[in-house]
Design an enzyme around this catalytic site. Structure first.
Site, PDB file in Angstrom:
ATOM      1  N   ASP A 123       0.866  -1.168   0.000  1.00 30.40           N
ATOM      2  CA  ASP A 123       0.000   0.000   0.000  1.00 30.40           C
ATOM      3  C   ASP A 123       0.913   1.232   0.000  1.00 30.40           C
ATOM      4  O   ASP A 123       2.116   1.122   0.269  1.00 30.40           O
ATOM      5  CB  ASP A 123      -0.891  -0.023   1.242  1.00 30.40           C
ATOM      6  CG  ASP A 123      -1.786   1.191   1.346  1.00 30.40           C
ATOM      7  OD1 ASP A 123      -2.384   1.578   0.323  1.00 30.40           O
ATOM      8  OD2 ASP A 123      -1.876   1.769   2.443  1.00 30.40           O
ATOM      9  N   LEU A 124       0.356   2.394  -0.272  1.00 31.47           N
ATOM     10  CA  LEU A 124       1.166   3.617  -0.283  1.00 31.47           C
ATOM     11  C   LEU A 124       0.824   4.537   0.886  1.00 31.47           C
ATOM     12  O   LEU A 124       1.655   4.797   1.748  1.00 31.47           O
ATOM     13  CB  LEU A 124       0.977   4.361  -1.607  1.00 31.47           C
ATOM     14  CG  LEU A 124       1.783   5.657  -1.762  1.00 31.47           C
ATOM     15  CD1 LEU A 124       3.285   5.369  -1.779  1.00 31.47           C
ATOM     16  CD2 LEU A 124       1.366   6.401  -3.029  1.00 31.47           C
ATOM     17  N   ASP A 125      -0.410   5.005   0.931  1.00 30.57           N
ATOM     18  CA  ASP A 125      -0.811   5.999   1.930  1.00 30.57           C
ATOM     19  C   ASP A 125      -0.919   5.375   3.321  1.00 30.57           C
ATOM     20  O   ASP A 125      -1.669   4.418   3.529  1.00 30.57           O
ATOM     21  CB  ASP A 125      -2.153   6.618   1.539  1.00 30.57           C
ATOM     22  CG  ASP A 125      -2.048   7.410   0.248  1.00 30.57           C
ATOM     23  OD1 ASP A 125      -1.409   8.468   0.267  1.00 30.57           O
ATOM     24  OD2 ASP A 125      -2.588   6.952  -0.779  1.00 30.57           O
ATOM     25  N   THR A 150      -2.349   0.706  -4.655  1.00 27.15           N
ATOM     26  CA  THR A 150      -2.902   1.864  -3.959  1.00 27.15           C
ATOM     27  C   THR A 150      -4.280   2.235  -4.483  1.00 27.15           C
ATOM     28  O   THR A 150      -4.605   1.970  -5.648  1.00 27.15           O
ATOM     29  CB  THR A 150      -1.955   3.075  -4.113  1.00 27.15           C
ATOM     30  OG1 THR A 150      -2.536   4.226  -3.487  1.00 27.15           O
ATOM     31  CG2 THR A 150      -1.684   3.389  -5.585  1.00 27.15           C
ATOM     32  N   SER A 151      -5.055   2.867  -3.631  1.00 27.15           N
ATOM     33  CA  SER A 151      -6.352   3.393  -4.058  1.00 27.15           C
ATOM     34  C   SER A 151      -6.219   4.773  -4.685  1.00 27.15           C
ATOM     35  O   SER A 151      -7.179   5.296  -5.247  1.00 27.15           O
ATOM     36  CB  SER A 151      -7.309   3.462  -2.862  1.00 27.15           C
ATOM     37  OG  SER A 151      -7.604   2.169  -2.384  1.00 27.15           O
ATOM     38  N   LYS A 186     -10.362  -1.495  -3.190  1.00 28.11           N
ATOM     39  CA  LYS A 186     -10.379  -2.001  -1.823  1.00 28.11           C
ATOM     40  C   LYS A 186     -11.691  -1.566  -1.162  1.00 28.11           C
ATOM     41  O   LYS A 186     -12.159  -0.471  -1.424  1.00 28.11           O
ATOM     42  CB  LYS A 186      -9.190  -1.431  -1.038  1.00 28.11           C
ATOM     43  CG  LYS A 186      -7.832  -1.757  -1.655  1.00 28.11           C
ATOM     44  CD  LYS A 186      -6.705  -1.015  -0.928  1.00 28.11           C
ATOM     45  CE  LYS A 186      -5.371  -1.216  -1.617  1.00 28.11           C
ATOM     46  NZ  LYS A 186      -4.269  -0.474  -0.958  1.00 28.11           N
TER      47      LYS A 186
END
Length: 218
Positions: free
Chosen positions: A11-13, A110-111, A145
């Site tokens: 994931d990123l954030d 990522t979203s 997600k």
């Protein structure tokens, strides 16, 4: 599941970059503009989800819905002004470099949209070590997600089975997505006791995952 991973799915954030407080404040500002004070629970429930999905959810919470576009018109300028200032999460660069130096395929799942990732990542050139990306607006992505689709797509892009991948997440939506995809999931949560067995696993810092990797390699 305890074997050495075939790949990393990040994931990123809130996992690699400490952007979640900024995202939360941006949605708070947008909701407040239309008369709603978001609760902490509501803000947390938005974590890990695509921008459009978040906007539609906030709109449903409004006493008088205004539409997702109206909310995004307030939320996006705030986010774009502040996100490039977000620092890396502790241990994030070390973990990414470990994967790169040891030849592990890696993907960011990522979203966030491709555009958003571009301006958030610019101050962090080490993220360029991860060339494979699944964005929230990826044309091959049907559902975001908490559905399993993003992590399934990430594993496919790397040519790996999801069961062979370690997924790193921090949000409920992301954890649910990665588990449903069949990954071994490492959840970064500094507020809960560490749990290093089973699936998912809970860690307070990303360094714990590096320690486990080193022990697995011995």
């Amino acid at each position: 599941m305890d074997h050495h991973p075939a790949a990393f799915l990040f994931d990123l954030d809130g996992l690699l970059l400490n952007t979640e407080p900024i995202h939360g404040q941006a949605w708070t500002v947008a909701a407040r503009h239309y008369g709603l004070e978001l609760s902490e629970v509501q803000v947390l429930s938005l974590r890990g989800r695509r921008r459009q999905d978040c906007a539609e959810q906030v709109d449903r919470w409004l006493a008088k819905p205004v539409g997702a576009d109206a909310l995004l018109a307030i939320q996006q300028p705030y986010a774009k002004a502040h996100l490039p200032k977000a620092p890396a999460m502790p241990g994030a660069e070390t973990l990414v470099r470990y994967g790169h130096d040891n030849g592990l395929p890696m993907a960011i799942v990522t979203s966030s949209s491709e555009e958003a990732v571009s301006f958030k990542s610019r101050p962090h050139p080490w993220l360029n070590l991860i060339q494979t990306r699944v964005y929230g607006d990826d044309p091959a992505l049907v559902r975001g997600k908490p559905h399993p689709d993003p992590f399934v797509l990430g594993a496919q892009k790397l040519g790996c089975a999801t069961s062979e991948c370690w997924a790193f997440e921090d949000s409920t939506a992301g954890r649910t997505s990665a588990l449903a995809a069949g990954c071994l999931v490492w959840v970064l949560d500094s507020t809960k006791p560490e749990q290093l067995n089973g699936n998912p696993r809970t860690i307070k810092t990303l360094q714990r995952a590096i320690d486990d990797l080193v022990n697995t390699s011995d």
